[in-house]
Motif scaffolding. Structure first.
Motif, short mmCIF file in Angstrom:
data_model
loop_
_atom_site.label_atom_id
_atom_site.label_comp_id
_atom_site.label_asym_id
_atom_site.label_seq_id
_atom_site.Cartn_x
_atom_site.Cartn_y
_atom_site.Cartn_z
N PRO A 66 0.79 -1.30 -0.06
CA PRO A 66 -0.18 0.02 0.06
C PRO A 66 1.04 1.26 0.08
CG PRO A 66 -0.39 -1.34 1.97
CD PRO A 66 0.40 -2.16 1.17
N LEU A 67 1.76 1.24 0.67
CA LEU A 67 2.85 2.62 0.56
C LEU A 67 3.27 2.78 -0.61
CD1 LEU A 67 4.63 2.48 4.17
CD2 LEU A 67 2.73 3.69 3.43
N VAL A 68 3.59 1.77 -1.48
CA VAL A 68 4.27 1.93 -2.72
C VAL A 68 3.16 2.15 -3.63
CG1 VAL A 68 5.24 0.84 -4.63
CG2 VAL A 68 6.09 0.14 -2.41
N GLN A 69 1.85 1.99 -3.45
CA GLN A 69 0.73 1.87 -4.25
C GLN A 69 0.48 3.57 -3.87
OE1 GLN A 69 -1.99 -0.60 -2.76
NE2 GLN A 69 -1.57 -2.19 -4.34
N GLU A 70 0.54 4.03 -2.84
CA GLU A 70 0.15 5.37 -2.59
C GLU A 70 1.24 6.29 -3.26
OE1 GLU A 70 -0.42 8.11 1.24
OE2 GLU A 70 0.86 6.55 1.48
N VAL A 71 2.43 6.13 -3.06
CA VAL A 71 3.42 7.26 -3.65
C VAL A 71 3.52 7.07 -4.90
CG1 VAL A 71 5.80 7.84 -3.42
CG2 VAL A 71 4.83 6.89 -1.53
N ASP A 77 0.89 9.02 -6.44
CA ASP A 77 1.19 10.22 -6.29
C ASP A 77 1.72 11.09 -7.53
OD1 ASP A 77 -0.10 10.59 -3.87
OD2 ASP A 77 1.69 10.71 -2.78
N VAL A 78 2.73 10.22 -7.86
CA VAL A 78 3.58 10.49 -9.00
C VAL A 78 2.74 10.44 -10.34
CG1 VAL A 78 5.73 9.59 -10.55
CG2 VAL A 78 5.83 9.60 -7.83
N LEU A 79 2.15 9.19 -10.52
CA LEU A 79 1.15 8.93 -11.92
C LEU A 79 0.23 10.19 -11.74
CD1 LEU A 79 0.85 5.32 -11.50
CD2 LEU A 79 2.04 6.47 -13.30
N TYR A 80 -0.32 10.52 -10.86
CA TYR A 80 -1.39 11.74 -11.06
C TYR A 80 -0.70 12.95 -11.47
CZ TYR A 80 -4.89 15.03 -9.70
OH TYR A 80 -5.70 16.06 -9.87
N ALA A 81 0.48 13.21 -10.63
CA ALA A 81 1.04 14.51 -10.85
C ALA A 81 1.54 14.55 -12.35
CB ALA A 81 2.31 14.64 -9.77
N ALA A 82 2.01 13.36 -12.84
CA ALA A 82 2.43 13.39 -14.26
C ALA A 82 1.16 13.13 -15.31
CB ALA A 82 3.36 12.08 -14.55
N GLY A 83 -0.07 13.27 -14.95
CA GLY A 83 -1.05 13.35 -16.01
C GLY A 83 -1.65 12.07 -16.34
N ASP A 84 -1.51 11.09 -15.32
CA ASP A 84 -2.15 9.83 -15.48
C ASP A 84 -3.19 9.53 -14.25
OD1 ASP A 84 -2.87 7.13 -16.13
OD2 ASP A 84 -1.13 6.24 -16.03
N PRO A 85 -4.20 10.18 -14.43
CA PRO A 85 -5.49 10.27 -13.09
C PRO A 85 -5.94 8.79 -13.06
CG PRO A 85 -6.28 11.56 -14.48
CD PRO A 85 -4.67 11.22 -15.41
N LEU A 86 -6.06 8.02 -14.27
CA LEU A 86 -6.65 6.90 -14.41
C LEU A 86 -5.67 5.79 -13.43
CD1 LEU A 86 -9.27 4.93 -15.31
CD2 LEU A 86 -7.75 4.75 -17.25
N SER A 87 -4.52 5.52 -13.78
CA SER A 87 -3.63 4.50 -13.25
C SER A 87 -3.50 5.02 -11.51
CB SER A 87 -2.26 4.68 -13.74
OG SER A 87 -2.33 4.29 -15.07
N ALA A 88 -3.61 6.29 -11.43
CA ALA A 88 -3.33 6.84 -10.06
C ALA A 88 -4.61 6.37 -9.22
CB ALA A 88 -3.29 8.35 -10.06
N TRP A 127 -4.80 4.32 -5.78
CA TRP A 127 -5.11 4.77 -4.43
C TRP A 127 -6.47 4.09 -4.20
CZ3 TRP A 127 -4.73 10.33 -7.00
CH2 TRP A 127 -3.43 10.84 -6.35
N GLU A 128 -7.47 3.60 -4.93
CA GLU A 128 -8.66 2.80 -4.47
C GLU A 128 -7.95 1.50 -3.72
OE1 GLU A 128 -11.43 2.67 -4.22
OE2 GLU A 128 -12.45 4.04 -5.90
N SER A 129 -6.75 0.89 -4.36
CA SER A 129 -6.23 -0.37 -3.52
C SER A 129 -5.53 0.26 -2.24
CB SER A 129 -5.34 -0.97 -4.38
OG SER A 129 -4.82 -1.97 -3.90
N ALA A 178 -8.71 12.46 -0.33
CA ALA A 178 -8.82 13.88 -1.12
C ALA A 178 -8.08 13.65 -2.46
CB ALA A 178 -8.05 14.78 -0.29
N ARG A 179 -7.14 12.86 -2.47
CA ARG A 179 -6.33 12.65 -3.95
C ARG A 179 -7.12 11.78 -4.80
NH1 ARG A 179 -0.85 10.53 -1.11
NH2 ARG A 179 -2.26 10.08 0.54
N LEU A 180 -7.92 10.80 -4.20
CA LEU A 180 -8.68 9.98 -4.85
C LEU A 180 -9.87 10.84 -5.65
CD1 LEU A 180 -9.15 7.29 -6.19
CD2 LEU A 180 -10.33 6.60 -4.02
N VAL A 181 -10.60 11.57 -4.77
CA VAL A 181 -11.63 12.38 -5.49
C VAL A 181 -11.07 13.34 -6.46
CG1 VAL A 181 -13.06 14.46 -4.59
CG2 VAL A 181 -12.96 12.28 -3.04
N ALA A 182 -9.59 13.96 -6.07
CA ALA A 182 -9.26 14.68 -7.33
C ALA A 182 -9.07 13.71 -8.54
CB ALA A 182 -7.96 15.34 -6.88
N ALA A 183 -8.54 12.69 -8.43
CA ALA A 183 -8.21 11.84 -9.79
C ALA A 183 -9.51 11.61 -10.23
CB ALA A 183 -7.83 10.47 -9.10
#
Length: 288
Positions: free
Chosen positions: A98-103, A106-117, A121-123, A135-140
């Motif tokens: 989960p910690l790897v998934q979270e970070v 974060d990187v994928l969303y910031a890089a413009g890939d909200p679907l993968s993010a 984040w759901e997991s 908060a981050r998942l709602v933004a995605a």
């Protein structure tokens, strides 16, 4: 700890643990047979091996944790490339942690890939909890135009201001958003914006409130809030996102040329960020 596939694990550490445990078992049998000197020697050897394996595991685990921190620090500094380079091999190997998934999200969303993010984040939220992730998942989901999913996640943490900010953006902009609710949320958030300790969050709050004013037809209120937004001195990636929000406000107010300019600035400033990606999408829609 015995598994080589854990973040601190390694095949040699696993082998050391097994050897240490095996030697300890032999020492017990030796003591049972009366070979006390041999048992003592074997017990000492087992202890040394097990302690060494434990220390090696802790060192590797700390290095792994430091890598996650370094990736987040790179994101905060706007260095997407370094963050990607740090997280790509970790996600490939430890994609279920989960910690790897979270970070990584974060990187994928910031890089413009909200679907993968969103998927990561759901997991991660199942183990780390909604207060940490929502908060981050709602933004995605807002970025994906999935208003219903944004609302579902936001309901898990209804009192969180960052969640409310992301939800207000979703309700005002995303497909399936509740525009009336978005207006109420934005009004509530902007009324308390002076208490925000983060200038970028305050700027985003002002930008979302500007979208709300634009939808009401209040061009003066919109302009005032966009001016307040521009006071912030964010990273290039955050600045691109703010310009995207400004473009949405101008589009809602009917200023298509102004919206196009804002979207273009966002794309030019940070083409590979979430702000650049969203601005590129919205600019393309203006032409159709």
């Amino acid at each position: 700890m015995l598994r080589a596939v854990t973040p601190g694990g390694h095949p040699l550490i696993t082998a050391s643990w097994l050897v240490g445990i095996g030697v300890a078992i032999v020492a017990v049998f030796a003591a049972a047979l009366g070979a006390y000197v041999a048992a003592a020697i074997l017990g000492l050897g087992a202890s040394v091996v097990l302690v060494a394996a434990f220390v090696a595991y802790q060192v590797r685990l700390r290095r792994f944790s430091a890598t996650l921190v370094a990736a987040e620090d790179a994101l905060d500094a706007g260095d997407l490339q370094s963050a990607r380079q740090l997280m790509a091999p970790r996600l490939a190997r430890f994609h279920k942690f989960p910690l790897v998934q979270e970070v990584a999200a974060d990187v994928l969303y910031a890089a413009g890939d909200p679907l993968s993010a969103a998927s990561l984040w759901e997991s991660a939220m199942k183990r780390l909890g909604a207060p940490r992730i929502a908060a981050r998942l709602v933004a995605a989901y807002a970025a994906l135009n999935r208003g219903g999913d944004a609302r579902r996640v936001a309901a898990l943490v209804p009192e969180d201001r960052l969640v409310s900010l992301a939800l207000a953006w979703s309700e005002l902009v995303a497909t399936g958003g509740d525009r009336a609710r978005g207006l109420v949320l934005s009004d509530s958030l902007v009324a308390d914006v002076e208490h925000s300790e983060n200038a970028t969050v305050a700027a985003m709050t002002a930008a979302v409130a500007a979208i709300a004013d634009a939808r009401r037809g209040d061009r003066i209120g919109m302009s005032t809030k966009l001016e307040a937004m521009r006071v912030a001195k964010p990273t290039a990636h955050d600045a691109a996102f703010l310009r995207y929000l400004a473009g949405v406000a101008l589009r809602e107010a009917g200023d298509i040329d102004g919206a196009r300019r804002e979207f273009s600035v966002a794309v030019d400033r940070s083409p590979d960020s979430i702000g650049g990606a969203l601005a590129r999408r919205e600019r393309a829609n203006l032409s159709t």
